[in-house]
Design an enzyme around this catalytic site. Structure first.
Site, PDB file in Angstrom:
ATOM      1  N   VAL A  80       1.083  -1.167  -0.213  1.00  0.00           N
ATOM      2  CA  VAL A  80      -0.199  -0.245   0.024  1.00  0.00           C
ATOM      3  C   VAL A  80       0.824   1.220   0.297  1.00  0.00           C
ATOM      4  CG1 VAL A  80      -1.435   1.531   1.073  1.00  0.00           C
ATOM      5  CG2 VAL A  80      -2.088  -1.301   1.395  1.00  0.00           C
ATOM      6  N   HIS A  81       0.511   2.139  -1.083  1.00  0.00           N
ATOM      7  CA  HIS A  81       1.487   3.005  -0.955  1.00  0.00           C
ATOM      8  C   HIS A  81       0.482   4.046  -1.267  1.00  0.00           C
ATOM      9  CE1 HIS A  81       4.218   6.151  -3.475  1.00  0.00           C
ATOM     10  NE2 HIS A  81       5.198   5.479  -3.320  1.00  0.00           N
ATOM     11  N   VAL A  82       0.774   5.702  -0.155  1.00  0.00           N
ATOM     12  CA  VAL A  82      -0.133   6.804  -0.437  1.00  0.00           C
ATOM     13  C   VAL A  82       0.750   8.146  -0.743  1.00  0.00           C
ATOM     14  CG1 VAL A  82      -1.089   8.141   1.518  1.00  0.00           C
ATOM     15  CG2 VAL A  82      -1.008   5.410   2.404  1.00  0.00           C
ATOM     16  N   GLY A  83       0.218   8.456  -1.643  1.00  0.00           N
ATOM     17  CA  GLY A  83       0.389   9.154  -2.224  1.00  0.00           C
ATOM     18  C   GLY A  83       1.611   9.035  -3.907  1.00  0.00           C
ATOM     19  N   ILE A 128      -2.377   3.087  -3.396  1.00  0.00           N
ATOM     20  CA  ILE A 128      -2.371   2.314  -4.681  1.00  0.00           C
ATOM     21  C   ILE A 128      -1.837   1.653  -3.665  1.00  0.00           C
ATOM     22  CG2 ILE A 128      -0.964   1.843  -6.246  1.00  0.00           C
ATOM     23  CD1 ILE A 128      -1.757   4.477  -6.666  1.00  0.00           C
TER      24      ILE A 128
END
Length: 155
Positions: A80-83, A128
């Protein structure tokens, strides 16, 4: 006999945040859009709490706290990728809420972020969700509003 009494294991992937779910191919970052890491979805978030998308174990939280990895109970690596490009914030705007090797359930809080500040700094806030190594994922639930723990990928 009595197979109907057995509870099946849940290996599905759930929304880690409230927002609008889109296919990963629509991501502005070509590494994600071209599925170089794996297939998945992106969510335009409207909440500051990012949760686990599955039942599993936290295997990694980036030092900059903008991304984390979970190994699901069936062994699938989920990132999980933030931004986008938020690694450049060097951890500003992010707070880690878990420890590495901690067991989590879908919906368990993992990262708290300041979406307004991330946006004010000029960064895309898309969240994401990638099934690492999987380039063919079937039954994605996209182009819909989702709430945390809504089904987004059936496995």
């Amino acid at each position: 006999m009595f197979n109907f009494l057995k509870k099946s294991k849940d290996y599905n992937i759930y929304a880690p945040v409230d927002g609008f779910c889109k296919d990963i191919s629509e991501c502005k970052d070509m590494t994600f859009a071209k599925k170089m890491i794996g297939d998945g979805v992106m969510i335009i978030p409207n909440d500051n709490i990012i949760t686990s998308p599955c039942n599993g174990t936290v295997k990694m939280v980036f030092p900059t706290k903008h991304a984390f990895g979970i190994i699901s109970d069936d062994g699938q690596e989920v990132m999980v990728h933030v931004g986008l490009e938020t690694v450049n914030l060097n951890g500003e705007c992010f707070e880690k809420l878990v420890e590495v090797n901690q067991k989590v359930k879908a919906g368990s809080p993992v990262i708290k972020c300041d979406l307004k500040r991330i946006e004010a700094e000029g960064y895309d806030t898309s969240v994401i969700v990638v099934l690492v190594g999987r380039n063919e994922v079937h039954n994605k639930h996209t182009d819909i509003d989702v709430k945390t723990k809504d089904l987004i990928i059936e496995r």
